[in-house]
Design a protein around this motif. Structure first.
Motif, PDB file in Angstrom:
ATOM      1  N   VAL A  45      21.693 -48.409 -24.891  1.00  0.00           N
ATOM      2  CA  VAL A  45      20.393 -48.188 -25.458  1.00  0.00           C
ATOM      3  C   VAL A  45      19.390 -49.257 -24.846  1.00  0.00           C
ATOM      4  N   VAL A  46      18.285 -48.763 -24.461  1.00  0.00           N
ATOM      5  CA  VAL A  46      17.189 -49.688 -23.976  1.00  0.00           C
ATOM      6  C   VAL A  46      15.983 -49.626 -24.699  1.00  0.00           C
ATOM      7  N   ALA A  47      15.903 -50.571 -25.024  1.00  0.00           N
ATOM      8  CA  ALA A  47      14.498 -50.854 -26.057  1.00  0.00           C
ATOM      9  C   ALA A  47      13.064 -50.886 -25.134  1.00  0.00           C
ATOM     10  N   VAL A  48      12.021 -50.191 -25.503  1.00  0.00           N
ATOM     11  CA  VAL A  48      10.713 -50.690 -24.772  1.00  0.00           C
ATOM     12  C   VAL A  48       9.868 -51.797 -25.555  1.00  0.00           C
ATOM     13  N   ALA A  49      10.083 -52.977 -25.279  1.00  0.00           N
ATOM     14  CA  ALA A  49       9.584 -54.105 -26.063  1.00  0.00           C
ATOM     15  C   ALA A  49       8.272 -54.131 -25.836  1.00  0.00           C
ATOM     16  N   GLY A  69      19.887 -53.173 -24.380  1.00  0.00           N
ATOM     17  CA  GLY A  69      19.031 -54.129 -23.246  1.00  0.00           C
ATOM     18  C   GLY A  69      17.517 -53.913 -23.604  1.00  0.00           C
ATOM     19  N   ALA A  70      16.679 -54.481 -23.046  1.00  0.00           N
ATOM     20  CA  ALA A  70      14.962 -54.215 -23.493  1.00  0.00           C
ATOM     21  C   ALA A  70      14.389 -54.428 -22.149  1.00  0.00           C
ATOM     22  N   LEU A  71      13.342 -53.681 -21.934  1.00  0.00           N
ATOM     23  CA  LEU A  71      12.460 -53.921 -20.998  1.00  0.00           C
ATOM     24  C   LEU A  71      11.018 -54.186 -21.611  1.00  0.00           C
ATOM     25  N   ASN A  72      10.477 -55.408 -21.201  1.00  0.00           N
ATOM     26  CA  ASN A  72       9.109 -55.673 -21.609  1.00  0.00           C
ATOM     27  C   ASN A  72       8.136 -55.109 -20.941  1.00  0.00           C
ATOM     28  N   VAL A  73       7.185 -54.337 -21.515  1.00  0.00           N
ATOM     29  CA  VAL A  73       6.456 -53.752 -21.000  1.00  0.00           C
ATOM     30  C   VAL A  73       4.846 -54.081 -21.816  1.00  0.00           C
ATOM     31  N   GLU A  74       3.557 -54.340 -21.134  1.00  0.00           N
ATOM     32  CA  GLU A  74       2.256 -54.350 -21.893  1.00  0.00           C
ATOM     33  C   GLU A  74       1.488 -53.421 -21.519  1.00  0.00           C
ATOM     34  N   PHE A  75       0.908 -52.822 -22.505  1.00  0.00           N
ATOM     35  CA  PHE A  75      -0.204 -51.672 -22.255  1.00  0.00           C
ATOM     36  C   PHE A  75      -1.374 -51.720 -23.160  1.00  0.00           C
ATOM     37  N   TYR A  76      -0.999 -51.517 -24.390  1.00  0.00           N
ATOM     38  CA  TYR A  76      -1.939 -51.665 -25.518  1.00  0.00           C
ATOM     39  C   TYR A  76      -2.557 -53.121 -25.670  1.00  0.00           C
ATOM     40  N   THR A  87       2.481 -52.642 -17.341  1.00  0.00           N
ATOM     41  CA  THR A  87       2.803 -53.730 -16.565  1.00  0.00           C
ATOM     42  C   THR A  87       4.339 -54.078 -17.294  1.00  0.00           C
ATOM     43  N   VAL A  88       5.223 -54.070 -16.426  1.00  0.00           N
ATOM     44  CA  VAL A  88       6.668 -54.842 -16.711  1.00  0.00           C
ATOM     45  C   VAL A  88       6.490 -56.304 -16.722  1.00  0.00           C
ATOM     46  N   LEU A  89       6.806 -57.015 -17.703  1.00  0.00           N
ATOM     47  CA  LEU A  89       6.957 -58.560 -18.051  1.00  0.00           C
ATOM     48  C   LEU A  89       8.166 -59.207 -17.915  1.00  0.00           C
ATOM     49  N   ALA A 117       7.240 -43.264 -19.591  1.00  0.00           N
ATOM     50  CA  ALA A 117       7.560 -42.719 -18.225  1.00  0.00           C
ATOM     51  C   ALA A 117       8.084 -43.766 -17.379  1.00  0.00           C
ATOM     52  N   LEU A 118       7.080 -44.701 -17.502  1.00  0.00           N
ATOM     53  CA  LEU A 118       7.604 -45.941 -16.638  1.00  0.00           C
ATOM     54  C   LEU A 118       8.956 -46.626 -16.662  1.00  0.00           C
ATOM     55  N   VAL A 119       9.246 -46.621 -17.911  1.00  0.00           N
ATOM     56  CA  VAL A 119      10.535 -47.277 -18.098  1.00  0.00           C
ATOM     57  C   VAL A 119      11.940 -46.156 -17.947  1.00  0.00           C
ATOM     58  N   GLN A 120      11.310 -44.916 -18.363  1.00  0.00           N
ATOM     59  CA  GLN A 120      12.276 -43.741 -17.861  1.00  0.00           C
ATOM     60  C   GLN A 120      12.544 -43.868 -16.260  1.00  0.00           C
ATOM     61  N   ARG A 121      11.628 -44.116 -15.681  1.00  0.00           N
ATOM     62  CA  ARG A 121      11.618 -43.879 -14.098  1.00  0.00           C
ATOM     63  C   ARG A 121      12.371 -44.876 -13.772  1.00  0.00           C
TER      64      ARG A 121
END
Length: 171
Positions: A45-49, A69-76, A87-89, A117-121
């Motif tokens: 399971v991958v969380a979008v942090a 796992g987690a992938l850190n993404v900033e958008f809002y 943006t991936v952090l 979409a970014l994280v899925q890709r």
């Protein structure tokens, strides 16, 4: 009550969806049930942090999946205010360890869908199969998630972002 989801000086919409902690528990279990009923066997399971951290944890427990796992993404940056693109952090996800796995990418909401979409890709480049799950999906999202608990076009107040961060108490 102060709300962290609004930018300074910005008011929250009156007509909004409010997710409570109790309803969050039910929603997470229902999403996990959708995954199981679909026959998709989740390896990781991958969380979008940050918004997807709590839903991903709850869903991974409900699925009995220990690898997360987690992938850190900033958008809002506020209500309907965002950067030009997600943006991936750092720190980055250990994608080498995901080779050949079936991943479930989890976020709180697919609003524009750009982050999902970014994280899925990115995850798809390393896993054999990737599916997505969100608590909420909006009609204008560029991604139609595989598993959705509820669809709405209203602003959503989540229990984990409903109050200002805690600060040091005086004295």
């Amino acid at each position: 009550m102060a709300i962290t989801e609004a930018a300074p000086g910005q008011a929250l919409p009156e007509d909004r969806e409010v997710l409570t902690w109790d309803l969050f528990g039910e929603a997470s279990r229902e999403l996990a049930q959708q995954v199981v009923d679909s026959g998709f066997d989740v390896d990781v399971v991958v969380a979008v942090a940050r918004g997807g951290l709590l839903p991903a944890g709850a869903i991974s427990y409900a699925l009995g999946t220990k690898v997360c796992g987690a992938l850190n993404v900033e958008f809002y940056t506020g209500v309907d205010e965002r950067l030009l693109e997600p943006t991936v952090l750092p720190p980055l996800l250990d994608t080498a360890a995901m080779h050949g796995l079936r991943a479930l990418v989890v976020d709180d909401v697919a609003d524009t869908g750009e982050t999902l979409a970014l994280v899925q890709r990115l995850v798809s480049q390393h896993c054999d199969e990737v599916r997505t799950a969100v608590l909420y999906a909006k009609s204008h999202s560029v991604v139609d998630p595989d598993f959705v608990w509820r669809r709405t076009d209203r602003w959503i107040t989540f229990p984990w972002s409903a109050q200002e961060p805690v600060t040091r108490r005086a004295g």
